[in-house]
Design a protein around this motif. Structure first.
Motif, PDB file in Angstrom:
ATOM      1  N   ASP A   1       0.812  -1.227   0.000  1.00 59.76           N
ATOM      2  CA  ASP A   1       0.000   0.000   0.000  1.00 59.76           C
ATOM      3  C   ASP A   1       0.841   1.271   0.000  1.00 59.76           C
ATOM      4  OD1 ASP A   1      -2.231  -1.548  -0.021  1.00 59.76           O
ATOM      5  OD2 ASP A   1      -2.668  -1.361   2.122  1.00 59.76           O
ATOM      6  N   GLU A   2       2.027   1.244   0.606  1.00 59.68           N
ATOM      7  CA  GLU A   2       2.856   2.445   0.698  1.00 59.68           C
ATOM      8  C   GLU A   2       3.802   2.589  -0.490  1.00 59.68           C
ATOM      9  OE1 GLU A   2       4.815   2.424   4.447  1.00 59.68           O
ATOM     10  OE2 GLU A   2       2.952   2.595   5.608  1.00 59.68           O
ATOM     11  N   ILE A   3       3.633   1.747  -1.483  1.00 65.15           N
ATOM     12  CA  ILE A   3       4.485   1.785  -2.672  1.00 65.15           C
ATOM     13  C   ILE A   3       3.630   2.165  -3.878  1.00 65.15           C
ATOM     14  CG2 ILE A   3       6.042   0.468  -4.146  1.00 65.15           C
ATOM     15  CD1 ILE A   3       6.621  -1.333  -1.767  1.00 65.15           C
ATOM     16  N   ILE A   4       4.097   3.081  -4.675  1.00 56.72           N
ATOM     17  CA  ILE A   4       3.378   3.509  -5.872  1.00 56.72           C
ATOM     18  C   ILE A   4       3.646   2.515  -6.998  1.00 56.72           C
ATOM     19  CG2 ILE A   4       3.098   5.343  -7.586  1.00 56.72           C
ATOM     20  CD1 ILE A   4       4.116   7.298  -5.450  1.00 56.72           C
ATOM     21  N   GLY A   5       2.578   1.962  -7.544  1.00 59.33           N
ATOM     22  CA  GLY A   5       2.723   1.001  -8.628  1.00 59.33           C
ATOM     23  C   GLY A   5       2.384  -0.401  -8.174  1.00 59.33           C
ATOM     24  N   SER A   6       2.414  -1.324  -9.109  1.00 57.68           N
ATOM     25  CA  SER A   6       2.074  -2.716  -8.823  1.00 57.68           C
ATOM     26  C   SER A   6       3.274  -3.621  -9.072  1.00 57.68           C
ATOM     27  CB  SER A   6       0.912  -3.170  -9.713  1.00 57.68           C
ATOM     28  OG  SER A   6       0.716  -4.572  -9.617  1.00 57.68           O
ATOM     29  N   PRO A   7       3.515  -4.597  -8.201  1.00 59.30           N
ATOM     30  CA  PRO A   7       4.612  -5.539  -8.418  1.00 59.30           C
ATOM     31  C   PRO A   7       4.239  -6.691  -9.343  1.00 59.30           C
ATOM     32  CG  PRO A   7       3.552  -6.055  -6.354  1.00 59.30           C
ATOM     33  CD  PRO A   7       2.841  -4.831  -6.908  1.00 59.30           C
ATOM     34  N   TYR A   8       2.970  -6.755  -9.740  1.00 60.10           N
ATOM     35  CA  TYR A   8       2.483  -7.929 -10.446  1.00 60.10           C
ATOM     36  C   TYR A   8       2.466  -7.748 -11.964  1.00 60.10           C
ATOM     37  CZ  TYR A   8       0.919  -8.898  -5.714  1.00 60.10           C
ATOM     38  OH  TYR A   8       0.878  -9.092  -4.362  1.00 60.10           O
ATOM     39  N   TYR A   9       2.429  -8.871 -12.647  1.00 60.45           N
ATOM     40  CA  TYR A   9       2.325  -8.845 -14.108  1.00 60.45           C
ATOM     41  C   TYR A   9       1.009  -8.193 -14.517  1.00 60.45           C
ATOM     42  CZ  TYR A   9       1.924 -10.463 -18.912  1.00 60.45           C
ATOM     43  OH  TYR A   9       1.762 -10.518 -20.270  1.00 60.45           O
ATOM     44  N   ILE A  10      -0.055  -8.515 -13.811  1.00 62.17           N
ATOM     45  CA  ILE A  10      -1.333  -7.834 -14.004  1.00 62.17           C
ATOM     46  C   ILE A  10      -1.338  -6.651 -13.037  1.00 62.17           C
ATOM     47  CG2 ILE A  10      -3.832  -8.054 -13.998  1.00 62.17           C
ATOM     48  CD1 ILE A  10      -2.416  -9.856 -16.010  1.00 62.17           C
ATOM     49  N   ASN A  11      -1.280  -5.436 -13.542  1.00 59.91           N
ATOM     50  CA  ASN A  11      -1.010  -4.268 -12.710  1.00 59.91           C
ATOM     51  C   ASN A  11      -2.032  -4.000 -11.624  1.00 59.91           C
ATOM     52  OD1 ASN A  11       1.491  -3.466 -13.749  1.00 59.91           O
ATOM     53  ND2 ASN A  11       0.536  -2.413 -15.475  1.00 59.91           N
ATOM     54  N   ASN A  12      -3.268  -4.419 -11.813  1.00 59.71           N
ATOM     55  CA  ASN A  12      -4.282  -4.163 -10.793  1.00 59.71           C
ATOM     56  C   ASN A  12      -4.257  -5.215  -9.685  1.00 59.71           C
ATOM     57  OD1 ASN A  12      -5.371  -6.398 -12.012  1.00 59.71           O
ATOM     58  ND2 ASN A  12      -7.223  -5.384 -12.756  1.00 59.71           N
ATOM     59  N   ALA A  13      -3.192  -6.029  -9.660  1.00 59.94           N
ATOM     60  CA  ALA A  13      -3.006  -7.069  -8.634  1.00 59.94           C
ATOM     61  C   ALA A  13      -4.040  -8.185  -8.748  1.00 59.94           C
ATOM     62  CB  ALA A  13      -3.019  -6.486  -7.227  1.00 59.94           C
ATOM     63  N   GLY A  14      -4.751  -8.215  -9.869  1.00 57.19           N
ATOM     64  CA  GLY A  14      -5.749  -9.261 -10.049  1.00 57.19           C
ATOM     65  C   GLY A  14      -5.134 -10.589 -10.459  1.00 57.19           C
TER      66      GLY A  14
ATOM     67  N   ILE B   1      -7.864 -22.890 -11.530  1.00 56.78           N
ATOM     68  CA  ILE B   1      -6.785 -22.299 -10.750  1.00 56.78           C
ATOM     69  C   ILE B   1      -6.553 -20.856 -11.180  1.00 56.78           C
ATOM     70  CG2 ILE B   1      -4.976 -23.145 -12.311  1.00 56.78           C
ATOM     71  CD1 ILE B   1      -3.194 -23.498  -9.833  1.00 56.78           C
ATOM     72  N   SER B   2      -6.483 -19.951 -10.201  1.00 53.84           N
ATOM     73  CA  SER B   2      -6.252 -18.528 -10.457  1.00 53.84           C
ATOM     74  C   SER B   2      -4.831 -18.183 -10.060  1.00 53.84           C
ATOM     75  CB  SER B   2      -7.249 -17.671  -9.658  1.00 53.84           C
ATOM     76  OG  SER B   2      -8.573 -17.916 -10.087  1.00 53.84           O
ATOM     77  N   LEU B   3      -4.069 -17.591 -10.990  1.00 51.95           N
ATOM     78  CA  LEU B   3      -2.638 -17.372 -10.814  1.00 51.95           C
ATOM     79  C   LEU B   3      -2.308 -15.892 -10.712  1.00 51.95           C
ATOM     80  CD1 LEU B   3      -1.472 -19.869 -13.595  1.00 51.95           C
ATOM     81  CD2 LEU B   3      -1.600 -20.320 -11.136  1.00 51.95           C
ATOM     82  N   ARG B   4      -1.205 -15.603 -10.011  1.00 53.81           N
ATOM     83  CA  ARG B   4      -0.690 -14.236  -9.937  1.00 53.81           C
ATOM     84  C   ARG B   4       0.835 -14.306  -9.978  1.00 53.81           C
ATOM     85  NH1 ARG B   4      -2.860  -9.958  -5.529  1.00 53.81           N
ATOM     86  NH2 ARG B   4      -1.884 -11.356  -4.024  1.00 53.81           N
ATOM     87  N   TYR B   5       1.431 -13.507 -10.878  1.00 54.06           N
ATOM     88  CA  TYR B   5       2.875 -13.531 -11.085  1.00 54.06           C
ATOM     89  C   TYR B   5       3.477 -12.239 -10.551  1.00 54.06           C
ATOM     90  CZ  TYR B   5       7.339 -13.858 -13.617  1.00 54.06           C
ATOM     91  OH  TYR B   5       8.672 -13.896 -13.951  1.00 54.06           O
ATOM     92  N   ASN B   6       4.337 -12.362  -9.548  1.00 53.47           N
ATOM     93  CA  ASN B   6       4.990 -11.218  -8.917  1.00 53.47           C
ATOM     94  C   ASN B   6       6.342 -10.986  -9.597  1.00 53.47           C
ATOM     95  OD1 ASN B   6       6.475  -9.505  -7.114  1.00 53.47           O
ATOM     96  ND2 ASN B   6       5.121 -10.110  -5.444  1.00 53.47           N
ATOM     97  N   LEU B   7       6.487  -9.834 -10.260  1.00 49.44           N
ATOM     98  CA  LEU B   7       7.711  -9.535 -11.010  1.00 49.44           C
ATOM     99  C   LEU B   7       8.818  -8.967 -10.116  1.00 49.44           C
ATOM    100  CD1 LEU B   7       6.096  -8.031 -14.211  1.00 49.44           C
ATOM    101  CD2 LEU B   7       7.284 -10.215 -14.039  1.00 49.44           C
ATOM    102  N   LEU B   8       8.490  -8.624  -8.881  1.00 45.53           N
ATOM    103  CA  LEU B   8       9.523  -8.218  -7.932  1.00 45.53           C
ATOM    104  C   LEU B   8      10.293  -9.427  -7.417  1.00 45.53           C
ATOM    105  CD1 LEU B   8       7.922  -5.464  -5.652  1.00 45.53           C
ATOM    106  CD2 LEU B   8       9.980  -5.230  -7.032  1.00 45.53           C
ATOM    107  N   THR B   9       9.557 -10.494  -7.167  1.00 46.74           N
ATOM    108  CA  THR B   9      10.156 -11.690  -6.578  1.00 46.74           C
ATOM    109  C   THR B   9      10.354 -12.817  -7.578  1.00 46.74           C
ATOM    110  OG1 THR B   9       7.988 -12.565  -5.961  1.00 46.74           O
ATOM    111  CG2 THR B   9       9.089 -11.135  -4.359  1.00 46.74           C
ATOM    112  N   ASP B  10       9.821 -12.651  -8.786  1.00 40.17           N
ATOM    113  CA  ASP B  10       9.853 -13.704  -9.804  1.00 40.17           C
ATOM    114  C   ASP B  10       9.212 -14.980  -9.282  1.00 40.17           C
ATOM    115  OD1 ASP B  10      10.422 -14.623 -12.398  1.00 40.17           O
ATOM    116  OD2 ASP B  10      12.304 -15.555 -11.767  1.00 40.17           O
ATOM    117  N   GLU B  11       8.083 -14.818  -8.587  1.00 38.85           N
ATOM    118  CA  GLU B  11       7.372 -15.945  -8.000  1.00 38.85           C
ATOM    119  C   GLU B  11       5.946 -16.023  -8.545  1.00 38.85           C
ATOM    120  OE1 GLU B  11       8.228 -18.375  -6.099  1.00 38.85           O
ATOM    121  OE2 GLU B  11      10.195 -17.779  -5.338  1.00 38.85           O
ATOM    122  N   LEU B  12       5.516 -17.255  -8.833  1.00 38.16           N
ATOM    123  CA  LEU B  12       4.139 -17.511  -9.237  1.00 38.16           C
ATOM    124  C   LEU B  12       3.387 -18.075  -8.043  1.00 38.16           C
ATOM    125  CD1 LEU B  12       2.093 -17.685 -11.669  1.00 38.16           C
ATOM    126  CD2 LEU B  12       2.748 -20.101 -11.794  1.00 38.16           C
ATOM    127  N   THR B  13       2.226 -17.488  -7.744  1.00 33.26           N
ATOM    128  CA  THR B  13       1.393 -17.976  -6.657  1.00 33.26           C
ATOM    129  C   THR B  13      -0.020 -18.214  -7.183  1.00 33.26           C
ATOM    130  OG1 THR B  13       0.858 -15.715  -5.964  1.00 33.26           O
ATOM    131  CG2 THR B  13       2.743 -16.780  -4.900  1.00 33.26           C
TER     132      THR B  13
END
Length: 220
Positions: free
Chosen positions: A39-52, A70-82
């Motif tokens: 919340d205190e960071i401007i922008g999104s860390p995820y591949y889908i910018n709205n964090a969806g 299965i619903s996936l989210r890819y974090n480009l800061l950590t290079d992790e798929l959850t």
């Protein structure tokens, strides 16, 4: 106004909710994670910018594929798929996937894979988006990082997520060549330069890079 910039990669510790307890959700083996507050960071860390999340398919091995509901989210800061567990809980796969596909309602599904060995990544752990999946693969590496800026007279820095992108050609002999722009293809063959001139390719759009990579494969 005087300011200074400090760029650094965010280190995130994936805190487990119940130690190493493994949960099976819709047939998927995962470990629950605590939510990470951006919340205190401007922008999104995820591949889908709205964090969806986005539905998709995950390849754990040649014999184990997850894809049903299965619903996936890819974090480009950590290079992790959850993946999403029940309401808004997030789960980490017990093993790092080999590859995954994020489905798109417009039919533009996105394929990511690892296993591309390089000097910087000798074990091939990083995920790359595969834009051209032929003998000479065109790979796209997208990373995000946190940029901190503290303006003169202020004590609290502003944290903004920035993105950088690089493109590579990767062959079947594990050779990786960085392609900085469309002219980078000209070093591979004079025919590519002639082709670009005939087709009016004179900018670094992703579509142009894909077209040149496809034509390079056609020449083989």
């Amino acid at each position: 106004m005087k300011s200074f910039f400090t760029c650094f990669l965010l280190f995130i510790s994936w805190n487990l909710v119940k130690g190493q307890d493994i949960i099976y959700y819709k047939g998927v083996e995962g470990i629950p994670l605590r939510a990470i507050n951006y919340d205190e960071i401007i922008g999104s860390p995820y591949y889908i910018n709205n964090a969806g999340y986005r539905t998709g398919r995950v390849y754990m091995s040649s014999n184990l594929i997850y894809e049903k509901g299965i619903s996936l989210r890819y974090n480009l800061l950590t290079d992790e798929l959850t993946f999403k567990y029940e309401k808004d809980a997030e789960m980490k796969f017990t093993q790092r996937p080999i590859s995954f596909i994020l489905f798109d309602s417009n039919g533009k599904d996105v394929l990511f894979s690892r296993g591309f060995i390089s000097k910087k990544d000798p074990k091939g752990e990083a995920f790359y988006q595969i834009l051209v999946n032929r003998k000479f693969k065109l790979l796209k590496l997208t990373k995000k990082y946190i940029q901190e800026r503290t303006d003169y007279g202020k004590t609290t820095p502003t944290k903004t997520i920035q993105t950088f992108v690089k493109y590579y050609l990767y062959d079947d002999k594990n050779n990786m060549t960085e392609i900085n722009d469309y002219k980078g293809f000209f070093r591979l063959s004079d025919k590519l330069k002639y082709y670009a001139q005939q087709k009016g390719i004179n900018s670094n759009t992703e579509d142009n890079l894909i077209e040149l990579a496809d034509y390079y494969n056609d020449l083989q």
